[in-house]
Design a protein around this motif. Sequence first.
Motif, PDB file in Angstrom:
ATOM      1  N   PHE A   1      18.866  85.873  19.589  1.00  0.00           N
ATOM      2  CA  PHE A   1      17.593  86.329  20.165  1.00  0.00           C
ATOM      3  C   PHE A   1      17.806  87.545  21.076  1.00  0.00           C
ATOM      4  O   PHE A   1      17.048  88.523  21.020  1.00  0.00           O
ATOM      5  N   GLU A   2      18.833  87.502  21.916  1.00  0.00           N
ATOM      6  CA  GLU A   2      19.064  88.598  22.864  1.00  0.00           C
ATOM      7  C   GLU A   2      19.496  89.877  22.157  1.00  0.00           C
ATOM      8  O   GLU A   2      19.092  90.975  22.539  1.00  0.00           O
ATOM      9  N   ARG A   3      20.334  89.742  21.107  1.00  0.00           N
ATOM     10  CA  ARG A   3      20.739  90.936  20.362  1.00  0.00           C
ATOM     11  C   ARG A   3      19.540  91.568  19.666  1.00  0.00           C
ATOM     12  O   ARG A   3      19.411  92.793  19.596  1.00  0.00           O
ATOM     13  N   THR A   4      18.665  90.749  19.140  1.00  0.00           N
ATOM     14  CA  THR A   4      17.541  91.264  18.361  1.00  0.00           C
ATOM     15  C   THR A   4      16.449  91.857  19.246  1.00  0.00           C
ATOM     16  O   THR A   4      15.906  92.929  18.956  1.00  0.00           O
ATOM     17  N   THR A   5      16.110  91.157  20.341  1.00  0.00           N
ATOM     18  CA  THR A   5      14.996  91.604  21.189  1.00  0.00           C
ATOM     19  C   THR A   5      15.436  92.515  22.317  1.00  0.00           C
ATOM     20  O   THR A   5      14.620  93.237  22.897  1.00  0.00           O
ATOM     21  N   GLY A   6      16.729  92.483  22.654  1.00  0.00           N
ATOM     22  CA  GLY A   6      17.211  93.308  23.760  1.00  0.00           C
ATOM     23  C   GLY A   6      16.988  92.677  25.120  1.00  0.00           C
ATOM     24  O   GLY A   6      17.162  93.336  26.149  1.00  0.00           O
ATOM     25  N   GLN A   7      16.604  91.400  25.178  1.00  0.00           N
ATOM     26  CA  GLN A   7      16.404  90.720  26.455  1.00  0.00           C
ATOM     27  C   GLN A   7      16.490  89.222  26.254  1.00  0.00           C
ATOM     28  O   GLN A   7      16.325  88.713  25.151  1.00  0.00           O
ATOM     29  N   PRO A   8      16.757  88.484  27.337  1.00  0.00           N
ATOM     30  CA  PRO A   8      16.862  87.034  27.213  1.00  0.00           C
ATOM     31  C   PRO A   8      15.479  86.385  27.221  1.00  0.00           C
ATOM     32  O   PRO A   8      14.470  87.016  27.545  1.00  0.00           O
ATOM     33  N   LEU A   9      15.457  85.137  26.860  1.00  0.00           N
ATOM     34  CA  LEU A   9      14.227  84.359  27.013  1.00  0.00           C
ATOM     35  C   LEU A   9      13.902  84.244  28.496  1.00  0.00           C
ATOM     36  O   LEU A   9      14.774  83.963  29.325  1.00  0.00           O
TER      37      LEU A   9
ATOM     38  N   ALA B   1      10.301  83.698  31.478  1.00  0.00           N
ATOM     39  CA  ALA B   1       8.892  83.382  31.673  1.00  0.00           C
ATOM     40  C   ALA B   1       8.033  84.590  31.360  1.00  0.00           C
ATOM     41  O   ALA B   1       8.369  85.719  31.706  1.00  0.00           O
ATOM     42  N   GLY B   2       6.910  84.338  30.673  1.00  0.00           N
ATOM     43  CA  GLY B   2       5.987  85.411  30.324  1.00  0.00           C
ATOM     44  C   GLY B   2       6.112  85.880  28.892  1.00  0.00           C
ATOM     45  O   GLY B   2       5.226  86.579  28.397  1.00  0.00           O
ATOM     46  N   LEU B   3       7.215  85.541  28.206  1.00  0.00           N
ATOM     47  CA  LEU B   3       7.396  85.964  26.817  1.00  0.00           C
ATOM     48  C   LEU B   3       6.569  85.097  25.887  1.00  0.00           C
ATOM     49  O   LEU B   3       6.399  83.895  26.092  1.00  0.00           O
ATOM     50  N   LYS B   4       6.054  85.732  24.845  1.00  0.00           N
ATOM     51  CA  LYS B   4       5.430  84.998  23.741  1.00  0.00           C
ATOM     52  C   LYS B   4       6.529  84.675  22.722  1.00  0.00           C
ATOM     53  O   LYS B   4       7.324  85.552  22.350  1.00  0.00           O
ATOM     54  N   VAL B   5       6.578  83.413  22.254  1.00  0.00           N
ATOM     55  CA  VAL B   5       7.653  82.987  21.353  1.00  0.00           C
ATOM     56  C   VAL B   5       7.070  82.217  20.177  1.00  0.00           C
ATOM     57  O   VAL B   5       5.968  81.656  20.249  1.00  0.00           O
ATOM     58  N   LEU B   6       7.848  82.224  19.099  1.00  0.00           N
ATOM     59  CA  LEU B   6       7.536  81.407  17.927  1.00  0.00           C
ATOM     60  C   LEU B   6       8.727  80.473  17.719  1.00  0.00           C
ATOM     61  O   LEU B   6       9.832  80.923  17.384  1.00  0.00           O
ATOM     62  N   LEU B   7       8.504  79.188  17.966  1.00  0.00           N
ATOM     63  CA  LEU B   7       9.585  78.201  17.951  1.00  0.00           C
ATOM     64  C   LEU B   7       9.410  77.234  16.776  1.00  0.00           C
ATOM     65  O   LEU B   7       8.283  76.846  16.438  1.00  0.00           O
ATOM     66  N   ARG B   8      10.532  76.836  16.199  1.00  0.00           N
ATOM     67  CA  ARG B   8      10.516  75.752  15.197  1.00  0.00           C
ATOM     68  C   ARG B   8      10.900  74.473  15.944  1.00  0.00           C
ATOM     69  O   ARG B   8      11.972  74.407  16.559  1.00  0.00           O
ATOM     70  N   VAL B   9      10.012  73.476  15.903  1.00  0.00           N
ATOM     71  CA  VAL B   9      10.221  72.285  16.724  1.00  0.00           C
ATOM     72  C   VAL B   9       9.928  71.019  15.920  1.00  0.00           C
ATOM     73  O   VAL B   9       9.270  71.058  14.876  1.00  0.00           O
ATOM     74  N   TYR B  10      10.450  69.935  16.460  1.00  0.00           N
ATOM     75  CA  TYR B  10      10.015  68.617  15.976  1.00  0.00           C
ATOM     76  C   TYR B  10       9.704  67.763  17.192  1.00  0.00           C
ATOM     77  O   TYR B  10      10.210  68.003  18.302  1.00  0.00           O
TER      78      TYR B  10
ATOM     79  N   TRP C   1       9.054  68.622  22.854  1.00  0.00           N
ATOM     80  CA  TRP C   1       9.332  69.253  21.563  1.00  0.00           C
ATOM     81  C   TRP C   1      10.789  69.699  21.570  1.00  0.00           C
ATOM     82  O   TRP C   1      11.248  70.328  22.520  1.00  0.00           O
ATOM     83  N   ILE C   2      11.499  69.415  20.512  1.00  0.00           N
ATOM     84  CA  ILE C   2      12.907  69.802  20.406  1.00  0.00           C
ATOM     85  C   ILE C   2      12.987  71.059  19.547  1.00  0.00           C
ATOM     86  O   ILE C   2      12.520  71.079  18.403  1.00  0.00           O
ATOM     87  N   VAL C   3      13.580  72.114  20.105  1.00  0.00           N
ATOM     88  CA  VAL C   3      13.629  73.417  19.441  1.00  0.00           C
ATOM     89  C   VAL C   3      14.847  73.483  18.536  1.00  0.00           C
ATOM     90  O   VAL C   3      15.983  73.221  18.959  1.00  0.00           O
ATOM     91  N   THR C   4      14.594  73.835  17.277  1.00  0.00           N
ATOM     92  CA  THR C   4      15.691  73.993  16.319  1.00  0.00           C
ATOM     93  C   THR C   4      15.885  75.440  15.877  1.00  0.00           C
ATOM     94  O   THR C   4      16.913  75.781  15.302  1.00  0.00           O
ATOM     95  N   ASP C   5      14.878  76.303  16.126  1.00  0.00           N
ATOM     96  CA  ASP C   5      15.004  77.708  15.724  1.00  0.00           C
ATOM     97  C   ASP C   5      14.014  78.544  16.550  1.00  0.00           C
ATOM     98  O   ASP C   5      12.999  78.025  17.039  1.00  0.00           O
ATOM     99  N   ILE C   6      14.340  79.818  16.717  1.00  0.00           N
ATOM    100  CA  ILE C   6      13.465  80.774  17.412  1.00  0.00           C
ATOM    101  C   ILE C   6      13.378  82.025  16.556  1.00  0.00           C
ATOM    102  O   ILE C   6      14.403  82.556  16.124  1.00  0.00           O
ATOM    103  N   ASP C   7      12.162  82.508  16.300  1.00  0.00           N
ATOM    104  CA  ASP C   7      11.966  83.733  15.511  1.00  0.00           C
ATOM    105  C   ASP C   7      11.868  84.938  16.464  1.00  0.00           C
ATOM    106  O   ASP C   7      10.821  85.155  17.088  1.00  0.00           O
ATOM    107  N   PRO C   8      12.921  85.742  16.590  1.00  0.00           N
ATOM    108  CA  PRO C   8      12.872  86.859  17.545  1.00  0.00           C
ATOM    109  C   PRO C   8      11.919  87.970  17.117  1.00  0.00           C
ATOM    110  O   PRO C   8      11.436  88.726  17.954  1.00  0.00           O
ATOM    111  N   THR C   9      11.638  88.065  15.807  1.00  0.00           N
ATOM    112  CA  THR C   9      10.758  89.147  15.363  1.00  0.00           C
ATOM    113  C   THR C   9       9.339  88.961  15.902  1.00  0.00           C
ATOM    114  O   THR C   9       8.626  89.940  16.147  1.00  0.00           O
ATOM    115  N   TYR C  10       8.924  87.701  16.083  1.00  0.00           N
ATOM    116  CA  TYR C  10       7.603  87.434  16.655  1.00  0.00           C
ATOM    117  C   TYR C  10       7.544  87.962  18.089  1.00  0.00           C
ATOM    118  O   TYR C  10       6.573  88.620  18.494  1.00  0.00           O
ATOM    119  N   THR C  11       8.598  87.704  18.863  1.00  0.00           N
ATOM    120  CA  THR C  11       8.651  88.174  20.256  1.00  0.00           C
ATOM    121  C   THR C  11       8.714  89.688  20.312  1.00  0.00           C
ATOM    122  O   THR C  11       8.079  90.316  21.168  1.00  0.00           O
TER     123      THR C  11
END
Length: 427
Positions: free
Chosen positions: A77-85, A87-96, A107-117
């Motif tokens: 995520f940090e390499r792709t977006t250029g910043q860490p997760l 507060a204030g960021l919009k995210v798209l998470l894969r959860v169960y 919710w348990i996070v299994t994946d994060i889509d950095p392109t959405y952020t």
Amino acid sequence: MSENRYTLRQLNLMVRDAIEMQLPDEYWVEAELSECRERGGHCYMELIEKEEMTNTPVARASAKCWRQTWQMLRPHFERTTGQPLHAGLKVLLRVYAQYHEAYGFSWIVTDIDPTYTIGDMARKRQEIIRQLKEEGVFDLQRELRIPMFAQRIAVISAAGAAGYGDFCRQLADNDYGFHFEVKLFPAIMQGEQVEQSIIAALERIYSEYSEYSENSEYSEKSAPLPPPFDVVVIIRGGGATADLSGFDTLALAENVAQFPLPIITGIGHDRDESILDMVSNTRVKTPTAAAALLIDNLHQVLERLDNAHQRLSMAVSQRLASQKSRLTTLQTLIPALVQRMLGNARHRIDLLESRLPMAVERLLTNQKHKLSQMELLLQSYDPQRLLRRGYSITLHNGRAVRDPKALKPGDEIETRLEKGTIRSTIK
């Protein structure tokens, strides 16, 4: 009544079973991070959804990303977006869904889509840029010019940061022996406090600069005071390369864009320009590049002065050579000019000598004629000529009598005639 009685654990286990039966799959969920913290290698998040028109929260939930998954997702995520997760960021998470009888639901996070952020970040950046342009401040810094003799530098950086040390060493060890005066205005250069900290540092710099501006009005009759600072340099080095979100805020961009001194940024990253870079006067990649820019600016001034000195020396030399050539030419011409002048003078003297007798004779003739005319005029006034014509002159006390009333009885008078004089007494 006893048949409907459960322990809390029994009831929670029933909830867990119901959730696992009703929500057995994984789901992609869009949300905003209201909190994000790492502890024990795990990442704990608080998710929130806001109503678009009122910005009022309409849903909240907790989410967790366990250590094994988090260690893979965070670097990507940090390499792709250029910043860490954060507060204030919009995210798209894969959860169960997970419900634990002792710890409750999350919710348990299994994946994060950095392109959405990235898309949301880009939208926010474009909105900030649009607002800055509407306010008419986006290009204000580029209308300023770095002074020719920019040597007094106000630096905004983290105290003790490696980048600040590199910057100072680069200035001090320049190849030309230039002297720079550097004053540090410490600020937090990573994390959520970047915006407020840099703005506070800018306000301290402006306070010193405005105090100079006010005092300079009273020193017009004396030698002008140099300004405390020529430029401001915002540098960052030694921190996390990915933590750059603080440099993409509207408030910081407005303060930098409208600052009265040129601002150079050397934040130390290779990704697309931050908004802070866009509104600054000059953007470089690193603190050492900022120092090199200032050194090069002075070196260019030195070269311009050297060129001007050479042109001035050449112009003076050419002028002296030209004047020397003129003097040499005049030295060769002077004897001939003197000879010509002497020849002309002798010629005039000869002419005057030849004309002098004639002129003297003409002058004497004129003077004789004038004397003759004067002699005739004097003769016309001679009293003796009047007496010969039969007139007489009566005198009293040697003066001609013009009015008989001027005489009284007993006065003796003398009457002159052509051939004698008659003396009489008035009765």
